[in-house]
Design a protein around this motif. Sequence first.
Motif, PDB file in Angstrom:
ATOM      1  N   LEU A  91       0.819  -1.214   0.000  1.00 39.42           N
ATOM      2  CA  LEU A  91       0.000   0.000   0.000  1.00 39.42           C
ATOM      3  C   LEU A  91       0.851   1.262   0.000  1.00 39.42           C
ATOM      4  CD1 LEU A  91      -2.799  -0.985   2.526  1.00 39.42           C
ATOM      5  CD2 LEU A  91      -2.968  -0.857   0.037  1.00 39.42           C
ATOM      6  N   ARG A  92       2.030   1.193   0.560  1.00 38.20           N
ATOM      7  CA  ARG A  92       2.906   2.366   0.616  1.00 38.20           C
ATOM      8  C   ARG A  92       4.289   1.968   0.150  1.00 38.20           C
ATOM      9  NH1 ARG A  92       2.538   7.179   2.869  1.00 38.20           N
ATOM     10  NH2 ARG A  92       0.655   6.605   3.980  1.00 38.20           N
ATOM     11  N   PRO A  93       4.759   2.557  -0.969  1.00 36.76           N
ATOM     12  CA  PRO A  93       6.073   2.190  -1.478  1.00 36.76           C
ATOM     13  C   PRO A  93       7.167   2.466  -0.446  1.00 36.76           C
ATOM     14  CG  PRO A  93       4.861   3.486  -3.078  1.00 36.76           C
ATOM     15  CD  PRO A  93       4.089   3.543  -1.785  1.00 36.76           C
ATOM     16  N   PRO A  94       8.230   1.666  -0.436  1.00 41.92           N
ATOM     17  CA  PRO A  94       9.302   1.875   0.533  1.00 41.92           C
ATOM     18  C   PRO A  94      10.019   3.201   0.325  1.00 41.92           C
ATOM     19  CG  PRO A  94       9.945   0.272  -1.141  1.00 41.92           C
ATOM     20  CD  PRO A  94       8.485   0.539  -1.331  1.00 41.92           C
ATOM     21  N   ASP A  95      10.400   3.812   1.425  1.00 38.03           N
ATOM     22  CA  ASP A  95      11.198   5.047   1.413  1.00 38.03           C
ATOM     23  C   ASP A  95      10.523   6.161   0.624  1.00 38.03           C
ATOM     24  OD1 ASP A  95      13.181   3.692   2.860  1.00 38.03           O
ATOM     25  OD2 ASP A  95      14.055   2.911   1.014  1.00 38.03           O
ATOM     26  N   GLY A  96       9.187   6.152   0.555  1.00 33.50           N
ATOM     27  CA  GLY A  96       8.484   7.237  -0.117  1.00 33.50           C
ATOM     28  C   GLY A  96       8.584   7.203  -1.626  1.00 33.50           C
ATOM     29  N   GLU A  97       9.099   6.110  -2.217  1.00 37.72           N
ATOM     30  CA  GLU A  97       9.240   6.025  -3.664  1.00 37.72           C
ATOM     31  C   GLU A  97       7.876   5.958  -4.327  1.00 37.72           C
ATOM     32  OE1 GLU A  97      10.805   2.817  -6.992  1.00 37.72           O
ATOM     33  OE2 GLU A  97      11.608   2.743  -4.956  1.00 37.72           O
ATOM     34  N   LEU A  98       7.715   6.691  -5.433  1.00 39.16           N
ATOM     35  CA  LEU A  98       6.452   6.653  -6.164  1.00 39.16           C
ATOM     36  C   LEU A  98       6.289   5.305  -6.849  1.00 39.16           C
ATOM     37  CD1 LEU A  98       6.236  10.140  -7.915  1.00 39.16           C
ATOM     38  CD2 LEU A  98       5.036   9.372  -5.882  1.00 39.16           C
ATOM     39  N   ALA A  99       5.059   4.843  -6.926  1.00 40.16           N
ATOM     40  CA  ALA A  99       4.774   3.586  -7.603  1.00 40.16           C
ATOM     41  C   ALA A  99       3.371   3.659  -8.179  1.00 40.16           C
ATOM     42  CB  ALA A  99       4.905   2.408  -6.642  1.00 40.16           C
ATOM     43  N   GLY A 100       3.050   2.696  -9.026  1.00 37.49           N
ATOM     44  CA  GLY A 100       1.725   2.630  -9.620  1.00 37.49           C
ATOM     45  C   GLY A 100       1.809   2.589 -11.129  1.00 37.49           C
ATOM     46  N   ARG A 101       0.652   2.406 -11.756  1.00 37.80           N
ATOM     47  CA  ARG A 101       0.559   2.320 -13.213  1.00 37.80           C
ATOM     48  C   ARG A 101      -0.341   3.450 -13.714  1.00 37.80           C
ATOM     49  NH1 ARG A 101       1.725  -1.633 -16.780  1.00 37.80           N
ATOM     50  NH2 ARG A 101       2.253  -3.023 -15.045  1.00 37.80           N
TER      51      ARG A 101
END
Length: 303
Positions: A91-101
């Motif tokens: 639900l939350r990418p590690p270290d604040g990294e953006l993720a998604g499609r």
Amino acid sequence: MNQSFELTPTRLRELRAFAAAARRLNFSRAALEVGCTPSVLSRRIAALEEVVGARLFLRTTRRMALTRRGEQLFAQWQRMEAVMTDLAAGLRPPDGELAGRLCVHLPASYGRYRIAPLLAGFMCEHPGVRIEAVYDDAYVDMVAGRVDLAVRVGRLDDVQLVARRVGTMRYFPCASPAYLASAPALVEPADLKAHRCIAFSGYRRGTLWSFSRQRQRRPVRIDPVMTCNDSQAIRDAVLAGVGIGLQGEYMAAGLVAEGRLVEVLPDWQLTAFPVHLLWLPGADRTPALRRLIDYLSGAMMRT
């Protein structure tokens, strides 16, 4: 369905109490872990045993152990905990990294020349983001097409979308030096009627090219020798000397600077088109989309 077997909040509290006791094999320490008194913990486990229909612990004054049914239930709980841990991490990418499609819809040639390099730069900065880029001059229904962001050139018709203007695109007529060397004189827009012209079928005004200079207006209806729905194909035909065609500044400015193309009627201008980013209301609450909107806006408005 027997309601007692649903994972209600009460049932989950009982399962957590059981799991804490199974890990520690001590009701007092387990009660501290879950934040209740030993008597409350004992009642929760007793209620769970009633639902399961079997004892979960063997207890004496000196020793405590799981029953076989208790071992089975504890193993099931541990598997569920592992799944929930993975779900929470996703639900939350590690270290604040953006993720998604993200699906991005772009005008064909303008998108390739102007936006594609910017998308590549964005993805290098945010490797966790996946982008599906669709290059197509046709109008897209952003809901039906599941499009997160669209770039549109020209007038906007859909008032239900959120729009941010990020620039202006200028078109101008141009030709190759070889064509102009043997072509009729070209001083006024009306002179285009004596020339071989190439029309872009995606141009809203079709074969009506409307020029302006200060307060003068000169619309000209051309009779095209070629009609095409792709700006890059028109560029290739113009370079080959077929005739005069409209080109976006983003595509032709470099060719004009190199001397491979010549802007004709440079004192006259065609109407420039606004360029907008479009998205559905509320969609920019997604961190990846919000960052992409800001990234493209900043880059496109600087140039």
